[in-house]
Design a protein around this motif. Structure first.
Motif, PDB file in Angstrom:
ATOM      1  N   LEU A   1       3.360   5.328  -3.380  1.00  0.00           N
ATOM      2  CA  LEU A   1       3.844   4.553  -2.234  1.00  0.00           C
ATOM      3  C   LEU A   1       2.691   3.912  -1.479  1.00  0.00           C
ATOM      4  O   LEU A   1       2.818   3.615  -0.271  1.00  0.00           O
ATOM      5  CB  LEU A   1       4.661   5.453  -1.301  1.00  0.00           C
ATOM      6  CG  LEU A   1       5.930   6.067  -1.892  1.00  0.00           C
ATOM      7  CD1 LEU A   1       6.587   7.014  -0.906  1.00  0.00           C
ATOM      8  CD2 LEU A   1       6.903   4.988  -2.334  1.00  0.00           C
ATOM      9  N   ARG A   2       1.587   3.674  -2.181  1.00  0.00           N
ATOM     10  CA  ARG A   2       0.433   3.025  -1.573  1.00  0.00           C
ATOM     11  C   ARG A   2      -0.091   1.917  -2.483  1.00  0.00           C
ATOM     12  O   ARG A   2       0.118   1.946  -3.694  1.00  0.00           O
ATOM     13  CB  ARG A   2      -0.704   4.024  -1.321  1.00  0.00           C
ATOM     14  CG  ARG A   2      -0.414   5.123  -0.327  1.00  0.00           C
ATOM     15  CD  ARG A   2      -1.714   5.805   0.113  1.00  0.00           C
ATOM     16  NE  ARG A   2      -2.468   6.286  -1.034  1.00  0.00           N
ATOM     17  CZ  ARG A   2      -2.442   7.540  -1.490  1.00  0.00           C
ATOM     18  NH1 ARG A   2      -1.679   8.438  -0.881  1.00  0.00           N
ATOM     19  NH2 ARG A   2      -3.163   7.891  -2.527  1.00  0.00           N
TER      20      ARG A   2
ATOM     21  N   ALA B   1       2.377  16.919  -3.687  1.00  0.00           N
ATOM     22  CA  ALA B   1       3.051  15.635  -3.502  1.00  0.00           C
ATOM     23  C   ALA B   1       2.069  14.469  -3.554  1.00  0.00           C
ATOM     24  O   ALA B   1       2.395  13.354  -3.144  1.00  0.00           O
ATOM     25  CB  ALA B   1       3.811  15.618  -2.181  1.00  0.00           C
ATOM     26  N   GLU B   2       0.880  14.714  -4.089  1.00  0.00           N
ATOM     27  CA  GLU B   2      -0.148  13.675  -4.125  1.00  0.00           C
ATOM     28  C   GLU B   2       0.272  12.478  -4.974  1.00  0.00           C
ATOM     29  O   GLU B   2       0.011  11.324  -4.625  1.00  0.00           O
ATOM     30  CB  GLU B   2      -1.450  14.263  -4.653  1.00  0.00           C
ATOM     31  CG  GLU B   2      -2.609  13.275  -4.678  1.00  0.00           C
ATOM     32  CD  GLU B   2      -3.895  13.907  -5.161  1.00  0.00           C
ATOM     33  OE1 GLU B   2      -4.816  13.158  -5.516  1.00  0.00           O
ATOM     34  OE2 GLU B   2      -3.964  15.160  -5.191  1.00  0.00           O
TER      35      GLU B   2
ATOM     36  N   ASP C   1      10.651   7.567  -8.017  1.00  0.00           N
ATOM     37  CA  ASP C   1      11.017   6.601  -6.971  1.00  0.00           C
ATOM     38  C   ASP C   1      12.179   5.728  -7.427  1.00  0.00           C
ATOM     39  O   ASP C   1      13.108   5.452  -6.653  1.00  0.00           O
ATOM     40  CB  ASP C   1       9.810   5.726  -6.629  1.00  0.00           C
ATOM     41  CG  ASP C   1       8.687   6.512  -5.985  1.00  0.00           C
ATOM     42  OD1 ASP C   1       8.974   7.589  -5.437  1.00  0.00           O
ATOM     43  OD2 ASP C   1       7.533   6.052  -6.045  1.00  0.00           O
TER      44      ASP C   1
ATOM     45  N   LEU D   1       3.327  11.401  -5.552  1.00  0.00           N
ATOM     46  CA  LEU D   1       4.352  10.639  -4.836  1.00  0.00           C
ATOM     47  C   LEU D   1       3.743   9.794  -3.724  1.00  0.00           C
ATOM     48  O   LEU D   1       4.132   8.633  -3.525  1.00  0.00           O
ATOM     49  CB  LEU D   1       5.399  11.586  -4.260  1.00  0.00           C
ATOM     50  CG  LEU D   1       6.381  12.218  -5.254  1.00  0.00           C
ATOM     51  CD1 LEU D   1       7.301  13.182  -4.543  1.00  0.00           C
ATOM     52  CD2 LEU D   1       7.180  11.138  -5.962  1.00  0.00           C
ATOM     53  N   SER D   2       2.791  10.363  -3.007  1.00  0.00           N
ATOM     54  CA  SER D   2       2.147   9.579  -1.952  1.00  0.00           C
ATOM     55  C   SER D   2       1.340   8.431  -2.531  1.00  0.00           C
ATOM     56  O   SER D   2       1.305   7.331  -1.958  1.00  0.00           O
ATOM     57  CB  SER D   2       1.245  10.486  -1.107  1.00  0.00           C
ATOM     58  OG  SER D   2       0.215  11.067  -1.919  1.00  0.00           O
TER      59      SER D   2
END
Length: 298
Positions: free
Chosen positions: A72-73, A65-66, A274, A68-69
């Protein structure tokens, strides 16, 4: 002998019914195949890429899930929030302007005016992209016709800003709201207005206590539809403001063109996921509102 004849009659009556049902199912097969190819395969590819991470040392891939994270940064989160803000403001203004315009069209005595406005709305709601951006740049850009004649630059006008982009989006969002809310306004019955007037209600009271509560599902549905349309828009913003305004669609374009850090090649697919999730939430809100509005105005 009588039993055999009866069975033959039953089969003769039942067989045409089964034959009539078969073409109905067969007619859906091409549509299902098209949906599976045009939407299913890209969706699976997006999901696979969004969760795929490549090790730069060994070149091995693994699921994580890297991406996706990472989406969101930092700048990616700023772009996502920027798109949400732009879409929300544009949708709210489009609904506020589109509702009274649609009401004026519905209550007009001139049928030709109604047909002309609805036809023009259908055209303008689908007019976007590079042609729309060029039209506004030529009209309200730094060297645009109206900008020079009205001296808008001295008054602080800037087309290539957040509010400039909002005005451009309203060009196709207001006609879309007119098309969306007009059927609901047609569903308002004259008996409701007459009953309110007979009970001493003013026009404002009629709208506050009768019309707007009935129209609320349609209004919210139209607002959600406008939000989704603005959220997914890309070409107009890309041609007009480039990367000066952070938008998630522009970030996806940069990532797909290779303008990302090493090891974040699939962040564009995560950003796309997203957007799909946001669009799914929009549709999850829109469909129940649409059904509720249909029950009220049936």
């Amino acid at each position: 002998m009588t039993t055999t004849v009866a069975r033959v009659d039953v089969v003769a009556v039942a067989s045409p019914k089964r034959r009539r049902r078969a073409p109905g199912w067969l007619a859906v097969v091409p549509l299902l195949a098209f949906v599976a190819v045009a939407f299913g395969i890209p969706a699976l590819a997006m999901l696979d890429g969004a969760f795929t991470v490549r090790d730069q040392a060994t070149g091995a891939t693994s699921y994580s899930a890297e991406n996706l994270s990472a989406s969101l940064r930092g700048a990616y989160l700023t772009a996502l929030l920027g798109s949400v803000k732009l879409s929300a403001v544009s949708a709210a203004l489009g609904a506020l302007v589109g509702l009274p315009l649609a009401q004026a069209v519905v209550t007009s005595r001139f049928r030709a005016l109604r047909e002309a406005v609805l036809t023009a709305s259908g055209v303008l709601a689908n007019f976007g992209g590079v042609p729309l951006a060029f039209a506004f740049v030529a009209t309200l850009g730094n060297a645009g016709v109206l900008t020079r004649h009205l001296g808008l630059t001295d008054k602080g006008w800037d087309l290539y800003s957040f509010w400039g982009l909002v005005i451009v989006y309203l060009y196709f969002l207001i006609p879309l709201m007119v098309l969306t809310i007009t059927p609901a306004l047609d569903g308002l019955r004259t008996q409701w207005r007459e009953a309110a007037q007979n009970n001493g209600a003013t026009t404002v009271q009629y709208w506050l206590h009768v019309a707007l509560p009935v129209l609320a599902p349609s209004l919210l549905g139209g607002l959600v539809l406008l939000f989704g349309s603005a959220f997914a828009a890309y070409a107009t913003a890309a041609a007009m403001v480039g990367s000066s305004i952070p938008l998630v669609t522009l970030q996806i374009a940069d990532a797909l063109s290779g303008n990302v850090l090493v090891g974040q090649e699939n962040v564009a697919l995560a950003l796309s996921l997203d957007m799909v999730l946001v669009a799914g939430l929009v549709m999850a809100v829109y469909l129940p509102l649409q059904r509720r509005s249909a029950r009220w105005l049936a």
